[in-house]
Each structure stands twice: as structure tokens, then as C-alpha cells.
Scaffold this motif. Structure first.
Motif, PDB file in Angstrom:
ATOM      1  N   UNK A 111      -3.290   2.440  18.510  1.00 17.90           N
ATOM      2  CA  UNK A 111      -3.891   2.688  17.200  1.00 17.90           C
ATOM      3  C   UNK A 111      -4.374   1.389  16.560  1.00 17.90           C
ATOM      4  N   UNK A 112      -3.557   0.341  16.649  1.00 18.33           N
ATOM      5  CA  UNK A 112      -3.977  -0.946  16.066  1.00 18.33           C
ATOM      6  C   UNK A 112      -5.241  -1.444  16.764  1.00 18.33           C
ATOM      7  N   UNK A 158     -13.174   9.335   6.574  1.00 19.41           N
ATOM      8  CA  UNK A 158     -12.323   9.254   7.769  1.00 19.41           C
ATOM      9  C   UNK A 158     -12.951  10.018   8.925  1.00 19.41           C
ATOM     10  N   UNK A 159     -13.406  11.247   8.649  1.00 19.58           N
ATOM     11  CA  UNK A 159     -13.945  12.061   9.742  1.00 19.58           C
ATOM     12  C   UNK A 159     -15.232  11.449  10.285  1.00 19.58           C
ATOM     13  N   UNK A 160     -16.183  11.095   9.408  1.00 17.78           N
ATOM     14  CA  UNK A 160     -17.465  10.564   9.911  1.00 17.78           C
ATOM     15  C   UNK A 160     -17.274   9.248  10.635  1.00 17.78           C
ATOM     16  N   UNK A 251      -5.174  11.738  17.148  1.00 17.96           N
ATOM     17  CA  UNK A 251      -6.387  11.809  16.331  1.00 17.96           C
ATOM     18  C   UNK A 251      -6.100  12.576  15.030  1.00 17.96           C
ATOM     19  N   UNK A 252      -5.411  13.692  15.182  1.00 14.66           N
ATOM     20  CA  UNK A 252      -5.089  14.499  14.000  1.00 14.66           C
ATOM     21  C   UNK A 252      -4.190  13.720  13.030  1.00 14.66           C
ATOM     22  N   UNK A 253      -3.193  13.033  13.587  1.00 14.69           N
ATOM     23  CA  UNK A 253      -2.295  12.212  12.759  1.00 14.69           C
ATOM     24  C   UNK A 253      -3.109  11.174  11.965  1.00 14.69           C
ATOM     25  N   UNK A 254      -4.048  10.512  12.646  1.00 16.61           N
ATOM     26  CA  UNK A 254      -4.809   9.449  11.984  1.00 16.61           C
ATOM     27  C   UNK A 254      -5.711  10.019  10.900  1.00 16.61           C
ATOM     28  N   UNK A 386      -1.790   0.922  10.409  1.00 16.31           N
ATOM     29  CA  UNK A 386      -2.894   0.331  11.188  1.00 16.31           C
ATOM     30  C   UNK A 386      -4.240   0.469  10.483  1.00 16.31           C
ATOM     31  N   UNK A 387      -4.331   1.360   9.479  1.00 18.80           N
ATOM     32  CA  UNK A 387      -5.637   1.608   8.836  1.00 18.80           C
ATOM     33  C   UNK A 387      -5.802   0.906   7.505  1.00 18.80           C
TER      34      UNK A 387
END
Ligand code: HEM
Length: 439
Positions: A111-112, A158-160, A251-254, A386-387
């Protein structure tokens, strides 16, 4: 093991407990106002005290050294995965919920990496475009509900940015599904009970997974160059560097974690600025003087940090004690939680003088916020967010675009902060906007 931690006495001294009655202990106070509950414990007992939430007992520790100890003990005497079991019904055993330590660390590193690669420029373009669209919609209506505005902006970005611009047309219909996931989060009851909110959570998870899977398949079949977020995940799979992660779950978690924390931080930021007329004026001046550089100005950056300091959206971070830990004069037994609380850490006058004041300028001189861990808005240590760079940029983009285009006021429509989606968000507010008069 440190010698002082080897309990040679047969009787141990437990931390002083925050007063509670009944089977649920401090649960009602926690759900009603977690910040106040932790503050009461601190005022009554000092920097080490116990709480009870139904069957779960926890020891809260406050202060840079104790917080450092908390982070040092993670993956040694403190288990992160046992605590994060509550997210498995939402995302599966991914990242912090992955029980195997090596796989967990590999997934968190993945993720990082996915955030660290040099994609911020492309992300910023998405954020700027979405801020422009969100402000266009706000202007047409002359205002909006603050939470709805922040929630829509954060999920669209986030999605785009992470899944690709082609998902843009699907995004708005995701919000209710992500809301169902959030409302299905549960710390006490068994997650399989046939409650309506658990049924809605499971249905939302299935639909979201079905929506994400083809995007990963597409990256496998036709790798993207330059690599985007999903491509880094997929390549990690190929290179066997992702700890056997369920990539749909990651992906869903992020998507979920990134949108809910950012939306809540954004709602606090706008509320905080509107509550400080002098600061509001300074920001307006800064933004309207040179909109092209304002998002990178130190006043905007420091206002965002100060808003997160005053109103961290996570009520606390907990880990499960696997071997008894001695803190000061007390023993925290196996099976309890050890807990750090950002809202208490951020009120420590040693690190944040005059902590009650809303003072962005304090961050001009506050170096080294990560060590010792005193600023906990993004947690700390190897499992920190990480975000965070991505999230901070989103906050700056929306704030700057709003102040550039509008004179903003608000009606206060709610009374107290709410925790209904697992993060602390400010009282509901209706925003009213008028275009800035042309000079
Ligand atoms: C201002 C906005 C944000 C705040 C305050 C925030 C806060 C946090 C915190 C405190 C944690 C660690 C939780 C713990 O250790 O128990 C975390 C983890 C995480 N954050 Fe953020 N975050 C923000 C923005 C974002 C964004 C924009 C993304 C992605 C787009 C993101 C993705 C993640 C992920 C994937 C994790 C790991 C969660 C896990 O493994 O379970 N965050 N965040």
C-alpha cells in the motif's frame, strides 16, 4: 522482555478504572461522545487509566514516552490483527487484519508503494477538477449540507484517482453502498447476527467486490503505463511481493478508509475555518492573492494540521495485549487493549502550548511531529496512514477552491459531533454561499 515487565509479584496492580455501571460499562458514554469520555478518564485518573466497553477492558496511556512504548510494542506484545478482526466482515483479512505478521507487513508495504510512486501530479489534477465541479454544484444551489458535500467530493476523488477516470460515471451510486459498509461496522456484537444493518453491509460488500474485480482483471490483461494505483497492486501480485493479498479486499479497504477519514477531516476543517473569523479572513486573503500557489502555502497547510490536531477523526487506536505489559505502576493484563487517544495526545501543553487555542502558526515551529509520536492524526509507526499525503492534498484543494469562489456562511443544524460511521464528524451544518464580488 524488559526486566521491569517480568511480573514476579503474584498480585498485580491494575490501572484505576473510569467509573461505570451495568453490563455495558462505559459504552453509552463512548458512543455518545468518545472525546469527552476519554477526557473525563484523564481528568479523574491522570495519564494511565482503564475503561470497559461491554466485555472489553482497555488501558489508555497518554504522554510521548508512553505513546512511543505503544508503537514499539506493536507486533511484539501487542497484536494489531486481533484488534482489526472487526473489519473482516467489511474487507476480509487484509492489511492490518491479516493475522500472519509477514504477510501483513508485505501488504502494508504494498500500500505504501502504491501511494509513494510518483503519481501525485496526476492525483492533483483529479482533485482540482473535482473541487471545481463540487464548487460549481454548490454555487448553482447557493449552498449544501456540509457532510454531503465532503462525502461526495472525497469519494469522487478517491475513486477517480485510484481506480481510474473511467469509473467517474459510477461513483455517485457508490456512496450509499459505502455508507452501508460504514454503518455495519461493529466492535461488540457478533458480526454474523441477522440484524438489518449487517445484512445491508454484506450486500454492499458483495456488490462493491463485483464492481472492483473486473478493474483488476483488466490491469492484469492490459498493464497500464504509467502505472496507476491498481497497476501497482496487480504487479505486486506478479512479483510475489504483496503477501498473498486479496487485492479486491485491499482496494475496497483503501477506497473506504480514504474516503471516510478524509470526508470527516474535511467537514471539521471547513467548520473550524468558519468558526474563526480572523483566520477565515487571513485565508481568504491568501487564497485570492494567488490562487495558483495557495494550496501549497504554509498558512493552508498549517490550518489543516491544526484542524486535525484539534479534531482528530479517529477516537482512539487500540491493540490487543498478548503478554502483560507494565506501564508506570500498573500491569495491563493479557487480553486487554492498550489504547492511545489522539484527542488527549493533542492537548499536551508540553508539545502544543496553549492547546485549547486554534493556532495554525504553532506548526511553523513544530518540527519532528513523528518522533516521539505526539501528533497522532494519522497514527504513527509502520502502520501509520499510507494515504496521508493524498488526504492532505484533497483537504487543501477543496478549501482553496471554496474560499477562492465564495463568501461562505453556515447554519448550525446539529448539536454535537457524531460517530455513526466509525469516525468523529462535526455537528451537521448547512452551508450558504455567495460568489465573491468581482473587483
Ligand atoms: C485526512 C485524511 C486521513 C486521515 C485523518 C487518515 C487517518 C488514518 C489513520 C489514523 C490510520 C491508521 C489507523 C490505525 O492504525 O489504527 C489510517 C490508515 C489507513 N489509511 Fe488513512 N487517513 C486519511 C486519508 C487517507 C486516504 C486519502 C487514503 C487513501 C486514499 C487512506 C488510506 C488508508 C489505508 C489504506 C490505511 C490502512 C488501513 C488498514 O490497513 O486497515 N487514508 N488512516
Amino acid at each position: 522482555m524488559r526486566p521491569e515487565d517480568r511480573s514476579t509479584r503474584s498480585a498485580v496492580t491494575l490501572p484505576p478504572m473510569l467509573r461505570s455501571t451495568g453490563l455495558m460499562g462505559n459504552m453509552a458514554d463512548f458512543l455518545n461522545d468518545p472525546v469527552q469520555m476519554f477526557r473525563t478518564g484523564y481528568e479523574q485518573h491522570g495519564p494511565v487509566f482503564g475503561i470497559r466497553l461491554a466485555h472489553m477492558k482497555g488501558c489508555v496511556v497518554v504522554g510521548a514516552d508512553r505513546q512511543q512504548r505503544f508503537y514499539d510494542e506493536i507486533d511484539r506484545r501487542l497484536s494489531v490483527a486481533k484488534l482489526y478482526k472487526f473489519v473482516i466482515p467489511m474487507f476480509g483479512s487484509v492489511a492490518l487484519a491479516q493475522p500472519d505478521v509477514e504477510r501483513r507487513i508485505a501488504q502494508v508495504r504494498l500500500l505504501h508503494r502504491a501511494f509513494a510512486e510518483n503519481r501525485m501530479k496526476a492525483h492533483l489534477a483529479v482533485m482540482t477538477q473535482e473541487a471545481d465541479l463540487a464548487m460549481g454544484e454548490l454555487g448553482e444551489r447557493g449552498g449544501a449540507d456540509l457532510w454531503e458535500l465532503c462525502e461526495r467530493f472525497a469519494i469522487r476523488v478517491s475513486a477517480s484517482a485510484l481506480l481510474g477516470p473511467e469509473v467517474r460515471q459510477d461513483i455517485d451510486r457508490l456512496v450509499p453502498m459505502l455508507d452501508d459498509l460504514a454503518r455495519g461496522m461493529e466492535f461488540v456484537l457478533p458480526p454474523w447476527l441477522p440484524l438489518p444493518r449487517f445484512i445491508r453491509r454484506d450486500s454492499a460488500r458483495r456488490r462493491l467486490r463485483t464492481w472492483i474485480q473486473p478493474m483488476l482483471d483488466e490491469r492484469r490483461a492490459h498493464p497500464r503505463d504509467p502505472r496507476d494505483f491498481l497497476q501497482v497492486l496487480v504487479d505486486g501480485d506478479r512479483e510475489d511481493r504483496n503477501g498473498g493479498a486479496d487485492l479486491v479486499g485491499i482496494t475496497l479497504l483503501t477506497l473506504f478508509t480514504g474516503y471516510i477519514t478524509t470526508a470527516a477531516s474535511m467537514a471539521w476543517l471547513i467548520s473550524d475555518v468558519l468558526d474563526q473569523p480572523k483566520l477565515h479572513e487571513r485565508l481568504q486573503h491568501e487564497v485570492r492573492r494567488d490562487p495558483s500557489t495557495a494550496a501549497r502555502s504554509s498558512l493552508v497547510a498549517n490550518t489543516i494540521l491544526e484542524s486535525i490536531r484539534k479534531n482528530p477523526v479517529m477516537s482512539h487506536y487500540a491493540r490487543i495485549v498478548e503478554e502483560p505489559i507494565v506501564v508506570d505502576d500498573y500491569t495491563v493484563p493479557k487480553g486487554w487493549q492498550l489504547i492511545v487517544v489522539p484527542s488527549l495526545a493533542h492537548q499536551e501543553a508540553t508539545h502544543f502550548p496553549n492547546p485549547e487555542a486554534f493556532d495554525p502558526d504553532r506548526f511553523h515551529t513544530a518540527g519532528g511531529l513523528d518522533r516521539p509520536p505526539v501528533f497522532l492524526g494519522f497514527s504513527a509507526g509502520q502502520y501509520r496512514c499510507p494515504g496521508r499525503v493524498f488526504g492532505l492534498a484533497e483537504l487543501a484543494c477543496l478549501l482553496v477552491e471554496m474560499l477562492r469562489r465564495f463568501e461562505v456562511r453556515y447554519h448550525r443544524t446539529g448539536r454535537s459531533p457524531s460517530m455513526d460511521r466509525g469516525v468523529i464528524r462535526p455537528p451537521d451544518r448547512a452551508l450558504l454561499v455567495e460568489p465573491v464580488p468581482r473587483t
